[in-house]
Design an enzyme around this catalytic site. Structure first.
Site, mmCIF file in Angstrom:
data_model
loop_
_atom_site.group_PDB
_atom_site.id
_atom_site.type_symbol
_atom_site.label_atom_id
_atom_site.label_comp_id
_atom_site.label_asym_id
_atom_site.label_seq_id
_atom_site.Cartn_x
_atom_site.Cartn_y
_atom_site.Cartn_z
ATOM 1 N N ASP A 190 48.624 34.034 40.090
ATOM 2 C CA ASP A 190 48.385 32.610 40.345
ATOM 3 C C ASP A 190 49.227 31.706 39.463
ATOM 4 O O ASP A 190 49.314 30.502 39.720
ATOM 5 C CB ASP A 190 46.898 32.276 40.138
ATOM 6 C CG ASP A 190 46.484 32.397 38.679
ATOM 7 O OD1 ASP A 190 46.003 31.403 38.107
ATOM 8 O OD2 ASP A 190 46.644 33.484 38.109
ATOM 9 N N PHE A 206 47.929 43.390 41.555
ATOM 10 C CA PHE A 206 47.204 42.119 41.597
ATOM 11 C C PHE A 206 46.892 41.640 40.183
ATOM 12 O O PHE A 206 46.449 42.429 39.339
ATOM 13 C CB PHE A 206 45.857 42.281 42.319
ATOM 14 C CG PHE A 206 45.922 42.762 43.731
ATOM 15 C CD1 PHE A 206 45.920 41.863 44.790
ATOM 16 C CD2 PHE A 206 45.954 44.125 44.014
ATOM 17 C CE1 PHE A 206 45.945 42.313 46.107
ATOM 18 C CE2 PHE A 206 45.975 44.586 45.329
ATOM 19 C CZ PHE A 206 45.976 43.665 46.374
ATOM 20 N N ASP A 207 47.067 40.355 39.961
ATOM 21 C CA ASP A 207 46.441 39.714 38.815
ATOM 22 C C ASP A 207 44.938 39.660 39.092
ATOM 23 O O ASP A 207 44.498 39.820 40.238
ATOM 24 C CB ASP A 207 47.012 38.309 38.641
ATOM 25 C CG ASP A 207 46.426 37.577 37.440
ATOM 26 O OD1 ASP A 207 46.004 38.237 36.471
ATOM 27 O OD2 ASP A 207 46.389 36.340 37.481
ATOM 28 N N GLY A 208 44.142 39.442 38.045
ATOM 29 C CA GLY A 208 42.697 39.421 38.220
ATOM 30 C C GLY A 208 42.152 38.039 38.509
ATOM 31 O O GLY A 208 41.909 37.669 39.668
ATOM 32 N N PHE A 223 50.983 40.018 43.017
ATOM 33 C CA PHE A 223 50.374 38.710 43.263
ATOM 34 C C PHE A 223 49.845 38.129 41.957
ATOM 35 O O PHE A 223 49.099 38.795 41.227
ATOM 36 C CB PHE A 223 49.217 38.831 44.255
ATOM 37 C CG PHE A 223 49.620 39.268 45.637
ATOM 38 C CD1 PHE A 223 50.213 38.373 46.514
ATOM 39 C CD2 PHE A 223 49.396 40.576 46.058
ATOM 40 C CE1 PHE A 223 50.574 38.780 47.792
ATOM 41 C CE2 PHE A 223 49.750 40.979 47.330
ATOM 42 C CZ PHE A 223 50.345 40.083 48.202
#
Length: 304
Positions: free
Chosen positions: A274, A161-163, A272
């Site tokens: 954004d 995951f991105d943060g 993932f």
């Protein structure tokens, strides 16, 4: 799964699960007859694995014995006849999927609430944005077939995951975009003990942590935070996870360095992020899901 815990439910489109790219090139929104005819001719031809195949196979492997930890449902714009091929392909590849909704071209996201979906994965950007706008954690999966190396059955489900704008809200990302880097770092240091608001995929990470702790499955779950943050802005991210009572197995604070080489080493079943540029780069190495949330996606929405 601990008794009484909610089963984790993932809804996935047929095109994300299987390689329907050749058929998709025959699709015309104003007249889908050609696409349907092509699929009809191939009802007995199992589709090849698609981008989300490895992820789905490992999620389903978390159902061990009588334990039902994960539900995977197909949620697709395909018509019911094409659905025959989708189900046949799932059987061919040994995926125990019994629940599916085929909308015949209608928007599928309206069924996510009834499914109790924790995550929606689709190759259709419009459907993903509609689901996100309706409040459902969603990601657009790059539709290329999964690289053969990522179809390996190694007994470990890995998710990265991105943060900011993925696990966390875009609060800090907005500060970064509107201020200079130095002011962003100062802001994060001053707020190091103030947890960030949750982002769209925080509930999914929480569900993975519950699975890791109580599934009883031979498949292990390993998670990673892969972020452009660097010290000292790292502290707020870690303390936020602590405040939520969730953990990640690995944390990569890359200070703006490209994420793709690090992801290639971690080898997630999905990553993932954004930001589209990060997704495009990462997708050359690993299955990638674009999360259309936060300030980095507002300009794109305005252009539509």
């Amino acid at each position: 799964m601990i008794p009484g815990e909610k089963v984790m439910t993932v809804a996935v489109s047929a095109r994300a699960l299987f390689d329907f790219e050749e058929e998709n090139r025959a699709f015309l929104e104003e007249d889908p007859a050609g696409y349907r005819a092509l699929q009809g001719k191939r009802l007995d031809l199992p589709a090849r694995p698609g981008a989300a195949f490895s992820l789905v196979r490992k999620l389903l492997a978390l159902n061990c014995g009588d334990a039902h930890n994960v539900e995977v449902a197909i949620l697709s714009r395909n018509d019911p006849v094409t659905g025959l091929r989708v189900f046949a392909s799932a059987r061919h590849h040994g995926l125990p999927i019994g629940r599916a909704i085929f909308t015949g071209g209608a928007a599928p996201h309206r069924y996510l609430g009834a499914l109790g979906a924790d995550l929606f994965l689709s190759a259709n950007a419009v459907d993903v944005r509609a689901a996100m706008a309706a409040g459902f954690a969603s990601a657009r999966v790059w539709p290329e077939p999964s690289p053969e190396g990522h179809l390996r059955d190694d007994g470990e489900l890995r998710i990265a995951f991105d943060g900011d704008s993925v696990l966390f809200s875009d609060e800090a990302e907005r500060v970064f975009r509107l201020m200079q880097l130095e002011r962003f770092i100062d802001h994060e240091v001053r707020n190091a003990h103030t947890p960030l608001p949750p982002g769209p995929l925080k509930p999914f990470l929480s569900a993975l942590c519950r699975l890791r702790n109580g599934s009883g499955s031979p498949v292990s779950v390993r998670t990673a935070l892969v972020t452009a943050r660097s010290a000292p802005a790292h502290e707020r991210a870690i303390r936020t996870l602590m405040a939520w009572g969730v953990t990640v197995d690995e944390a990569m604070f890359l200070g703006g360095r490209p994420k793709a080489p690090f992801l290639a080493e971690f080898g997630p079943d999905i990553f993932f992020d954004d930001q589209l540029r990060n997704c495009e780069s990462a997708s050359r190495h690993v299955t990638t899901g674009h999360v259309p949330y936060g300030i980095n996606n507002e300009a794109e929405v305005a252009l539509q």
